[in-house]
Enzyme design. Structure first.
Site, PDB file in Angstrom:
ATOM      1  N   ASP A 101       0.864  -1.206   0.103  1.00  0.00           N
ATOM      2  CA  ASP A 101      -0.185  -0.197   0.010  1.00  0.00           C
ATOM      3  C   ASP A 101       1.049   1.281  -0.443  1.00  0.00           C
ATOM      4  O   ASP A 101       2.090   1.450   0.699  1.00  0.00           O
ATOM      5  CB  ASP A 101      -0.879  -0.220   1.308  1.00  0.00           C
ATOM      6  CG  ASP A 101      -2.116  -1.119   1.233  1.00  0.00           C
ATOM      7  OD1 ASP A 101      -2.284  -1.544  -0.063  1.00  0.00           O
ATOM      8  OD2 ASP A 101      -2.727  -1.183   2.396  1.00  0.00           O
ATOM      9  N   ALA A 102       0.724   2.830  -0.102  1.00  0.00           N
ATOM     10  CA  ALA A 102       1.354   3.911  -0.978  1.00  0.00           C
ATOM     11  C   ALA A 102       1.940   3.544   0.688  1.00  0.00           C
ATOM     12  O   ALA A 102       2.913   4.464   0.857  1.00  0.00           O
ATOM     13  CB  ALA A 102       0.115   5.067  -0.770  1.00  0.00           C
TER      14      ALA A 102
END
Length: 239
Positions: A101-102
């Site tokens: 994920d970011a």
């Protein structure tokens, strides 16, 4: 390997150009003209383009330390792509083996060898991924219970089966190390949500026996021994 990808790995053509020359009938495989870009070829096949036999370039295998607020994508979006950190030729041919994920940092693998990456992520491989997790609430008082629950398997929302056994280790009262063998959507965050906690920070330290050993935003090529070790099935996965 798909024929269009093989053409890209053995010429200077990009994916669009490779597809076009295949569809025009300019490629033959073992003496037969092939117009299907998805046709599967092996390194031992004789692939000809303009009368010249094509030989694929050696595959590349990379470890990257993903910074926070970067995307596991080859294009920018709300955040910049982690591909910005890799300055090599034909970086667009690489793909990510196990996305993060970011807001997650840590170990990311990239390669242009689809067979190798599939061997790592396929379910029966049960390749371990180890994360350093920072939690909202301390678990030191019920650590033994949490360790047992993660080892037994947790019921995640909208899932029909329990998670596979996971190893939970206490680091500090709000920090743990978690090792899992699956890759469900947002799995680590959902596992802690299932026990009434929240993940405030997530960092992947290790995949299989490969530990992250480069600084944030840096990368290196994997050694031959590391490449082979990651793609070799463990005794448990071959049982």
């Amino acid at each position: 390997m798909r024929l269009d990808k093989f053409i890209c790995k053995s010429t200077e053509l990009n994916r669009r150009q490779a597809s076009e020359c295949i569809e025009r009938g300019e490629i033959s495989v073992n003496g037969e003209s092939i117009t299907d870009v998805r046709f599967q070829v092996h390194e031992s096949n004789e692939v000809l383009y303009q009368g010249r036999r094509l030989v694929a370039r050696p595959s590349r295998y990379i470890m990257l330390h993903k910074p926070i607020h970067t995307l596991s994508s080859n294009v920018d979006g709300d955040y910049p792509s982690l591909f910005r950190y890799i300055d090599i030729e034909r970086v667009e041919d690489l793909h990510i083996v196990g996305r993060l994920d970011a807001d997650t940092t840590g170990l990311v693998l990239l390669t242009d060898d689809g067979r190798w990456s599939f061997d790592i992520i396929r379910p029966d491989k049960q390749c371990e991924k180890t994360y350093r997790v920072t939690l909202r609430d301390p678990i030191i008082e019920n650590a033994a219970e949490m360790i047992a629950r993660f080892a037994h398997g947790l019921q995640l929302q909208n899932e029909k089966t329990l998670t596979l056994p996971a190893k939970l280790e206490l680091v500090t009262e709000k920090e743990v190390r978690l090792t899992i063998t699956e890759g469900k959507y947002h799995q680590v965050k959902r596992m802690f949500a299932a026990v009434g906690n929240r993940v405030n920070g997530l960092h992947r330290e290790q995949i299989g026996k490969l530990r992250l050993d480069v600084d944030v935003g840096k990368w290196r090529y994997l050694r031959e021994s590391e490449i082979k070790r990651l793609s070799t099935p463990t005794p448990e996965s071959t049982a």
